[in-house]
Design a protein around this motif. Structure first.
Motif, mmCIF file in Angstrom:
data_model
loop_
_atom_site.group_PDB
_atom_site.id
_atom_site.type_symbol
_atom_site.label_atom_id
_atom_site.label_comp_id
_atom_site.label_asym_id
_atom_site.label_seq_id
_atom_site.Cartn_x
_atom_site.Cartn_y
_atom_site.Cartn_z
ATOM 1 N N LEU A 1 1.322 -0.930 -0.025
ATOM 2 C CA LEU A 1 0.099 -0.187 0.253
ATOM 3 C C LEU A 1 1.351 1.256 -0.435
ATOM 4 N N GLU A 2 0.812 2.176 -1.309
ATOM 5 C CA GLU A 2 1.624 3.412 -1.032
ATOM 6 C C GLU A 2 -0.102 4.433 -1.311
ATOM 7 N N GLU A 3 0.876 5.911 -1.184
ATOM 8 C CA GLU A 3 0.060 6.733 -1.889
ATOM 9 C C GLU A 3 0.037 7.111 -3.014
ATOM 10 N N LYS A 4 -0.381 8.076 -3.804
ATOM 11 C CA LYS A 4 -0.893 8.618 -5.119
ATOM 12 C C LYS A 4 -1.264 9.192 -5.385
ATOM 13 N N ASP A 5 -0.811 10.391 -5.810
ATOM 14 C CA ASP A 5 -2.192 11.293 -5.715
ATOM 15 C C ASP A 5 -2.748 11.163 -4.687
ATOM 16 N N GLY A 6 -2.934 11.329 -3.810
ATOM 17 C CA GLY A 6 -3.740 11.635 -3.200
ATOM 18 C C GLY A 6 -4.916 10.391 -2.601
ATOM 19 N N LYS A 7 -3.949 9.501 -3.439
ATOM 20 C CA LYS A 7 -5.075 7.966 -3.548
ATOM 21 C C LYS A 7 -4.260 6.627 -2.566
ATOM 22 N N GLU A 8 -5.326 6.272 -2.491
ATOM 23 C CA GLU A 8 -3.798 4.787 -1.426
ATOM 24 C C GLU A 8 -4.228 3.746 -2.789
ATOM 25 N N THR A 9 -2.942 3.092 -2.794
ATOM 26 C CA THR A 9 -2.960 2.676 -4.571
ATOM 27 C C THR A 9 -2.370 1.250 -3.900
ATOM 28 N N LEU A 10 -2.310 0.133 -5.048
ATOM 29 C CA LEU A 10 -1.105 -0.854 -5.027
ATOM 30 C C LEU A 10 -1.203 -0.799 -6.267
ATOM 31 N N LYS A 11 0.436 -0.913 -6.483
ATOM 32 C CA LYS A 11 1.280 -1.444 -7.516
ATOM 33 C C LYS A 11 1.267 -1.831 -8.353
ATOM 34 N N LEU A 12 0.861 -1.793 -10.110
ATOM 35 C CA LEU A 12 1.704 -3.022 -10.867
ATOM 36 C C LEU A 12 2.660 -1.783 -11.388
ATOM 37 N N SER A 13 2.833 -2.963 -12.777
ATOM 38 C CA SER A 13 3.735 -2.448 -13.879
ATOM 39 C C SER A 13 3.300 -3.366 -15.035
ATOM 40 N N LEU A 14 3.058 -2.749 -15.962
ATOM 41 C CA LEU A 14 3.341 -2.851 -17.358
ATOM 42 C C LEU A 14 4.051 -2.666 -18.448
ATOM 43 N N ASP A 15 5.109 -3.968 -18.914
ATOM 44 C CA ASP A 15 6.234 -3.322 -19.962
ATOM 45 C C ASP A 15 5.047 -3.040 -21.387
ATOM 46 N N MET A 16 5.635 -1.852 -21.802
ATOM 47 C CA MET A 16 4.471 -1.235 -22.967
ATOM 48 C C MET A 16 4.858 -1.897 -24.142
ATOM 49 N N ARG A 17 6.251 -3.030 -24.249
ATOM 50 C CA ARG A 17 6.351 -4.000 -24.849
ATOM 51 C C ARG A 17 5.267 -4.460 -25.504
ATOM 52 N N TRP A 18 4.020 -4.945 -24.197
ATOM 53 C CA TRP A 18 3.504 -6.225 -24.246
ATOM 54 C C TRP A 18 2.147 -4.898 -24.887
ATOM 55 N N ALA A 19 2.005 -3.988 -25.010
ATOM 56 C CA ALA A 19 1.034 -3.511 -25.925
ATOM 57 C C ALA A 19 1.386 -3.046 -27.552
ATOM 58 N N ALA A 20 2.749 -3.156 -27.471
ATOM 59 C CA ALA A 20 3.009 -2.802 -29.003
ATOM 60 C C ALA A 20 3.239 -4.270 -29.473
ATOM 61 N N MET A 21 3.198 -5.563 -29.184
ATOM 62 C CA MET A 21 2.425 -6.604 -30.238
ATOM 63 C C MET A 21 1.627 -6.975 -30.388
ATOM 64 N N ALA A 22 0.615 -6.341 -29.096
ATOM 65 C CA ALA A 22 -0.755 -6.028 -29.351
ATOM 66 C C ALA A 22 -1.594 -4.894 -30.453
#
Length: 762
Positions: free
Chosen positions: A446-467
């Motif tokens: 749990l961490e705060e980001k832009d005033g919101k409580e969030t859980l962070k995941l990450s997407l390598d945008m090469r996946w989007a490029a492949m699709a």
């Protein structure tokens, strides 16, 4: 020939309790370190030139030690250090802080997992109705009491409902097995000479602990209700005080397992995996013929009960109903029974479903199954909102923020408490159509980001490029799990991913479409400098892990076969895969290992797989042309005996308790997070006894009353399969642990030499 060295390590034997918190204490300061031991004493080391967090005994030549009573060890330390009251509080607070961090793995080690849409199915949380547990046996617990006919002896009686004409068997399991004798009368009231049918010197295994057991196998029985009486043997010469002590024990001290050979079974499953304090939990049960899973009216159920033991030790009996009012029992009188209760406590519940009644010919029957149900505090829920932004640390990656609503406890544990999050990512192609991009997941906090409580995941945008996909993005099959319990804390079927147009445009135009899927796309990028380069300078080793409730490392008997072996030991422990993994990672660090392979026994194989899947460690610094993870006897899909083991452990004082990760339900929930990429790097071996059936051969005769064949005395081959991994086959005449019918599978020199040869560390 390469040189061979071995390093022994022993985990902390017990843990101090400070401010109500249990945990490990591996170092206090540059001058003092404390280690607890069995008994009523504590060893305090005064370190003349110590380095904090060294393993126990690492610098014995430079340490002075004293044995102090546990009751006032802190007073001795306070006096020795001449602390004032404020410094003493700070000292204890430091101990507490170390203890709560004991199971944590630093966030820099976490992998940012991802995979192609073809793997979506691997990460769908299982439906409890598909995780069926079936038994052709019954289990019940008894308490020895003072015999009303003889105050100088103990006795207890119980009915044995026999509906088989072929064979039935029963086991008497007790820590007092050596001082009690069994008496049996059949359904006609005739006395049975049990000496003819007894198999003595057996034991029920709970990890490395062996509970004394006697098995009785009776052919061609008369159908009906038999009566079993257990009495203290006069030859045991128990005095009145000892008899009174045994009779006063609060927990049951005898268990009886009844097995019936007629193809009639009970099968059960949990009502839900969304098990939170204050929510409804329970079991669904019905009967079946082995030849047909559907209820066909062969038997009439007259009594249906769910017996629960709460985490506090309190017991509750719940009547299971077939009235058509529960969503899992839509039709009344269809043979499906449901029992539920509102969970009043957090922790591990032990649940037993019992169905009793009569067959169509009037013969009585009873069948039972046992489950472990984890109940947790619901620390947070998904709000349904999500947003993204460019990664703050890695080029061409987009951070995905799941907005959550945490409770006060979750907020207080921000940055410390770990969660497992998962989502499927869908984008939009140039034609405006929704297209699948990738799944993303991993451990997060749990961490705060832009005033919101969030859980962070990450997407390598090469996946989007492949699709060939860009914004708008949508997340589906989104869920958050508690890795300490495997329980899903929150789920959302779909949510929009808010992506700034400038971010989406940059990624769509700047990221090149890859031709192949890379390791970095699947696992993220390891922090700079975290792992050394592959070179001669890397300190390599082969870590060998034990399993659940082990008193020793089973690989230690083959030290001469393992090159650079490091033998982890956390004795008599029942901990989750996540907790176990943190200890193993720390063990590697404490031994200076920067590159290692792992061989795991039993739960140790799950733990090795867990480490490879979720964390950057020395496993990622080896050549994958050889084997990173190998295992023997690992129940990757759980074991039927998990519930029985939990009850046995509680009743007979075994140090290990229930372990939901090893249950069929817990293991399947855990498997939903294991990637195809990880599975490809796991090589697993299984063993079994030679012949099939209860009366063929066996590894553990008492366990054959519970387990399905083939098995190794603990792990069933059916549940040892890890889909997508490398099945190295089943070897006969090897058993799970020592003191079974055949030798321990960890002592097979041929297999051990082969695993050592193939280990990536060699």
């Amino acid at each position: 020939m390469s040189s061979k060295t071995t390093t022994e390590y022993e985990g902390w034997l017990s843990y101090p309790i400070l401010f109500g918190v249990r945990g490990n204490v591996s170092g206090l300061s540059s001058r003092y370190r404390v280690y607890t031991s069995h008994g009523s004493s504590i060893r305090v080391y005064q370190c003349l030139h110590c380095v904090v967090d060294k393993p126990h005994g690492a610098q014995k030549s430079k340490e002075k030690s004293r044995i102090l009573p546990k009751s006032n060890w802190h007073s001795h330390i306070h006096y020795k250090l001449r602390m004032n009251s404020m410094r003493a509080c700070l000292f204890l607070l430091c101990l507490w802080f170390v203890s709560i961090q004991a199971f944590a793995v630093e966030k820099e080690y976490r992998k940012q997992l991802a995979g192609p849409p073809s793997e979506f199915h691997l990460h769908v949380l299982p439906d409890p109705s598909t995780q069926l547990q079936d038994e052709d046996s019954a289990f019940f617990e008894l308490s020895l009491q003072i015999d009303p006919e003889d105050e100088e002896s103990l006795a207890v009686s119980a009915p044995l409902v026999v509906d088989s004409t072929a064979t039935f068997a029963f086991a008497v399991v007790s820590k007092y097995e050596s001082v009690i004798k069994a008496e049996l009368t059949d359904a006609r009231g005739d006395s049975v000479d049990l000496g003819v049918y007894a198999s003595t010197n057996e034991h029920f295994p709970v990890g490395d602990y062996k509970i004394p057991t006697t098995i009785y196998v009776i052919p061609n029985p008369v159908q009906g209700t038999w009566n079993l009486t257990l009495r203290s043997n006069p030859s045991a010469a128990l005095d009145r005080q000892r008899i009174s002590e045994i009779a006063a024990e609060s927990d049951p001290n005898v268990a009886v397992l009844l097995w019936l050979d007629n193809g009639f079974e009970i099968y059960t499953h949990l009502t839900t995996y969304d098990n939170y304090e204050g929510s409804e939990i329970g079991l669904v049960a019905t009967t079946k013929d082995k030849s047909n899973r559907m209820f066909e009216g062969r038997a009439t159920v007259e009594t249906a009960v769910m017996d629960l033991t709460l985490p506090s030790g309190a017991t509750v009996a719940v009547t299971m109903k077939d009235d058509g009012f529960h969503p899992l029992d839509e039709v009344a009188n269809d043979g499906i029974f449901v029992g539920t209760i509102v969970a009043s406590e957090e922790g591990s519940y032990k649940a037993k479903a019992s169905l009793g009644g009569i067959h169509s010919d009037g013969t009585p029957f009873i069948r039972t199954t046992q489950h472990v149900i984890n109940v947790v505090e619901r620390l947070l829920t998904l709000t349904g909102d999500a947003f993204s932004h460019s990664s703050e640390s890695v080029k061409d990656r987009m951070d995905v923020r799941l907005v959550v609503d945490p409770n006060a406890n979750a907020t207080q544990r921000r940055g410390e408490k770990v969660y497992r999050a998962h989502a499927e990512v869908y984008g939009t192609n140039l034609a405006g159509e929704k297209v699948p991009v990738a799944w993303i997941g991993g451990m997060t906090h749990l961490e705060e980001k832009d005033g919101k409580e969030t859980l962070k995941l990450s997407l390598d945008m090469r996946w989007a490029a492949m699709a060939n996909a860009t914004a708008p993005f949508v997340l589906e099959n989104v869920y958050v799990q508690d890795p300490e319990s495997q329980i899903p804390l929150s789920r959302k079927q779909s949510m929009k991913l808010d992506t700034p147009s400038i971010v989406a445009e940059y990624f769509f135009t700047a990221v090149e479409r890859p031709t192949t899927i890379t390791k970095e796309m699947r696992r993220g990028r390891a922090p700079e400098g975290l792992l050394p380069k592959r070179s001669a300078e890397a300190k390599k080793g082969l870590m060998l892990l034990h399993g659940y409730c082990s008193t020793e490392n089973p690989w230690s008997d083959s030290k001469d076969l393992f090159t650079n072996g490091y033998y982890f030991l956390n004795p008599s422990a029942s901990i989750t895969n996540e907790q176990f993994a943190a200890k193993v990672i720390e063990f590697g660090k404490s031994n200076g290992l920067t590159a290692y392979a792992i061989i795991g026994h039993s739960q140790g194989g799950m733990v090795a797989t867990h480490i490879l899947n979720y964390y950057f460690t020395g496993l990622d610094n080896l050549d994958t042309n050889k084997r990173l993870v190998q295992s023997v006897g690992t129940p990757y899909q759980g074991t039927t005996a998990a519930g029985s083991a939990a009850n046995m452990a509680k009743s007979f004082g075994v140090a290990c308790g229930s372990n939901f990760d090893l249950s069929i339900d817990g293991a399947k929930l855990w498997l939903s997070g294991i990637s195809a990429d990880t599975r490809e790097n796991v090589y697993y071996y299984t063993t079994a006894y030679p012949d099939g059936g209860f009366f063929g051969d066996y590894c553990s005769l008492p366990m054959n009353l519970i387990l399905q064949y083939p098995n190794d005395g603990t792990t069933e081959i059916k549940y040892a399969d890890l889909p997508g991994a490398n099945n190295m086959g089943t070897t006969k005449k090897w058993c799970h642990t020592k003191d079974m019918k055949y030798a321990s599978q960890c002592t097979d020199k041929t297999r051990n030499a082969l695993m050592n040869k193939n280990a990536a560390s060699n």
